[in-house]
Design an enzyme around this catalytic site. Structure first.
Site, PDB file in Angstrom:
ATOM      1  N   HIS A  83       0.770  -1.218   0.146  1.00  0.00           N
ATOM      2  CA  HIS A  83      -0.030  -0.019  -0.041  1.00  0.00           C
ATOM      3  C   HIS A  83       0.878   1.262  -0.002  1.00  0.00           C
ATOM      4  O   HIS A  83       0.749   2.052  -1.067  1.00  0.00           O
ATOM      5  CB  HIS A  83      -0.880   0.126   1.204  1.00  0.00           C
ATOM      6  CG  HIS A  83      -1.724  -1.174   1.405  1.00  0.00           C
ATOM      7  ND1 HIS A  83      -2.948  -1.475   0.680  1.00  0.00           N
ATOM      8  CD2 HIS A  83      -1.625  -2.182   2.485  1.00  0.00           C
ATOM      9  CE1 HIS A  83      -3.521  -2.567   1.188  1.00  0.00           C
ATOM     10  NE2 HIS A  83      -2.836  -2.982   1.969  1.00  0.00           N
TER      11      HIS A  83
HETATM   12  O1  RIB Z   1      -5.098  -0.043   4.863  1.00  0.00           O
HETATM   13  C1  RIB Z   1      -3.640  -0.293   4.511  1.00  0.00           C
HETATM   14  C2  RIB Z   1      -3.137   0.844   5.439  1.00  0.00           C
HETATM   15  O2  RIB Z   1      -3.414   0.758   6.863  1.00  0.00           O
HETATM   16  C3  RIB Z   1      -1.435   1.082   5.169  1.00  0.00           C
HETATM   17  O3  RIB Z   1      -1.182   2.278   5.339  1.00  0.00           O
HETATM   18  C4  RIB Z   1      -1.200  -0.109   6.331  1.00  0.00           C
HETATM   19  O4  RIB Z   1       0.131   0.436   6.568  1.00  0.00           O
HETATM   20  C5  RIB Z   1      -2.143   0.417   7.632  1.00  0.00           C
HETATM   21  O5  RIB Z   1      -1.555   1.616   7.940  1.00  0.00           O
END
Ligand code: RIB
Ligand code: CA
Length: 315
Positions: A245
Site C-alpha cells: 500500500h
Molecule cells: O489499509 C492499509 C493501510 O493501513 C496501510 O497504510 C497500512 O500500513 C495500514 O496503515
C-alpha cells in the site's frame, strides 16, 4: 532539465508497508528530500510507531533523519490498531534491534506547523501513510498552513475495492474519520492512493526473492517483512501476494506516470456506525459535489516494482 528534489514530510504508522515506503524515499535523494518523519498511532500504538520509524531510518543508513512522535490517538475516538496484520511490534517478520538514533523532542504536529510556516509556500508535500490525525490536528491548530501545502499524497480509502477493516472502510480512514474529513474539506490539493490501486501493487514470490537476492540487509528485511505481511492478505483475499500500500505514495512522487486516476469528489462517512470511515468517491460524476481529490485507480505494477527494486538495491 533536472528538477530540485521535492521536500516532503512522511507521516506514518510503521507497519511493514510503511517501512518499504520510507526506505524508497530515503533511497531517492535525487527526487526527494525528507525534511522529517512524524509518527502517528495506527497499525500499532505511538511508542512503537515512533520506535519503528527510527529502526527503518537506521536500516537505510540515515540515522540523521529527524523523527518525531505525533498524536497517540484519533481526534475523537478510541484508537483501533492492526496487530492482526502487522504483528505485535508492527514490524514482525525479522528480528530487529532497538534504534540508537534519538526521537526529536518537538511534537510531530508542531514540526509540521513550523516546517510549513518556515519553508516557502507550496514547496512542501505531506505524505500521510497512516491515520490522518497529525495532519488534521496541524490544520486545526494552524489554519494558515493549509494554503502553504504544495500537495498531500496519502494512502487511504477505497471505492471499488470496498473496505479492509470493515465491509465499508479502509483502515487509515476508519481509525480517524473526523481527521480525514478535516483534510478532505481543507482545500489542500490531495492525491489519494486507495485500495483500488494498492490492491494491484501485489508482491509475488519472484518479486520478494528479488529483494532477498540483493544480498543486502535492507533487501533481506524487505523480503522478510513482506513474507510476514502477505500472509494476512493471501488468507483473506486468496491473492498471490500482499498489496504494498504505502510505497505507492512515494512511487507516485518519483514517477507519477506509473499511476492513473480521476479528479473527483470524495466525502467521508463520520456518522453511521455501519459505514463509518467509508470514502464516498463520486467516480462516475453522479453528483455536483466539487472535485477535491485525484483518486488513483490503476498503476503499472511492473514499473512500480522495477522502481522499488532499483532504489532499495542502492541502500
Ligand atoms: O489499509 C492499509 C493501510 O493501513 C496501510 O497504510 C497500512 O500500513 C495500514 O496503515
Ligand atoms: Ca501505514
Amino acid at each position: 532539465m533536472t528538477h530540485a528534489p521535492r521536500k516532503i514530510i512522511i507521516d506514518t504508522d510503521p507497519g511493514q508497508d510503511d517501512a518499504v515506503a520510507i526506505l524508497l524515499a530515503l533511497a531517492s535523494p535525487e527526487d526527494l528530500t525528507v525534511l522529517g518523519i512524524t509518527a502517528v498511532a495506527g497499525n500499532v500504538p505511538l511508542p512503537l510507531t515512533a520506535k519503528n520509524a527510527r529502526i527503518i531510518c537506521e536500516l537505510a543508513g540515515k540515522p540523521e533523519t529527524l523523527v518525531f512522535a505525533g498524536c497517540d490517538r484519533p481526534l475523537k475516538r478510541k484508537l483501533v490498531t492492526a496487530e492482526h496484520v502487522h504483528g505485535k511490534t508492527g514490524l514482525d517478520g525479522p528480528q530487529l534491534a532497538d534504534p540508537v538514533m534519538p526521537l526529536q523532542a518537538q511534537h510531530g504536529v508542531d514540526f509540521i506547523i513550523d516546517t510549513l510556516r518556515r519553508e516557502p509556500a507550496h514547496t512542501v508535500t505531506l505524505c500521510p501513510l497512516g491515520p490522518l490525525t497529525n495532519i488534521a490536528e496541524a490544520f486545526r491548530r494552524a489554519p494558515d498552513i493549509v494554503a502553504r501545502v504544495q500537495q498531500i499524497v496519502l494512502m487511504g480509502g477505497a471505492y471499488f475495492e470496498v473496505g479492509n477493516i470493515t465491509p465499508a472502510a479502509e483502515f487509515n480512514i476508519y481509525v480517524d474519520p473526523e481527521a480525514t474529513e478535516i483534510v478532505f474539506r481543507s482545500g489542500a490539493p490531495i492525491v489519494v492512493m486507495p485500495l483500488d490501486v494498492t490492491h494491484k501493487a501485489l508482491t509475488t514470490r519472484a518479486r520478494i526473492e528479488g529483494f532477498r537476492a540483493m544480498g543486502t540487509e535492507p533487501g533481506r528485511m524487505v523480503a522478510e517483512w513482506t513474507d510476514f505481511f502477505e500472509r494476512f492478505d493471501m488468507q483473506k483475499y486468496g491473492s498471490e501476494g500482499a498489496p504494498l500500500h504505502d510505497p505507492c505514495v512515494i512511487a507516485y512522487l518519483i514517477r507519477p506516470e506509473l499511476f492513473t486516476g480521476r479528479h473527483i469528489n470524495v466525502e467521508i462517512e463520520t456518522q453511521s456506525e455501519l459505514t463509518l470511515g467509508m470514502t464516498v468517491a463520486d467516480w462516475w460524476g453522479v453528483t455536483d459535489r466539487p472535485a477535491n481529490a485525484l483518486f488513483i485507480g490503476d498503476l503499472d505494477a511492473a514499473g512500480f516494482y522495477a522502481l522499488l527494486t532499483e532504489r532499495i538495491a542502492r541502500l
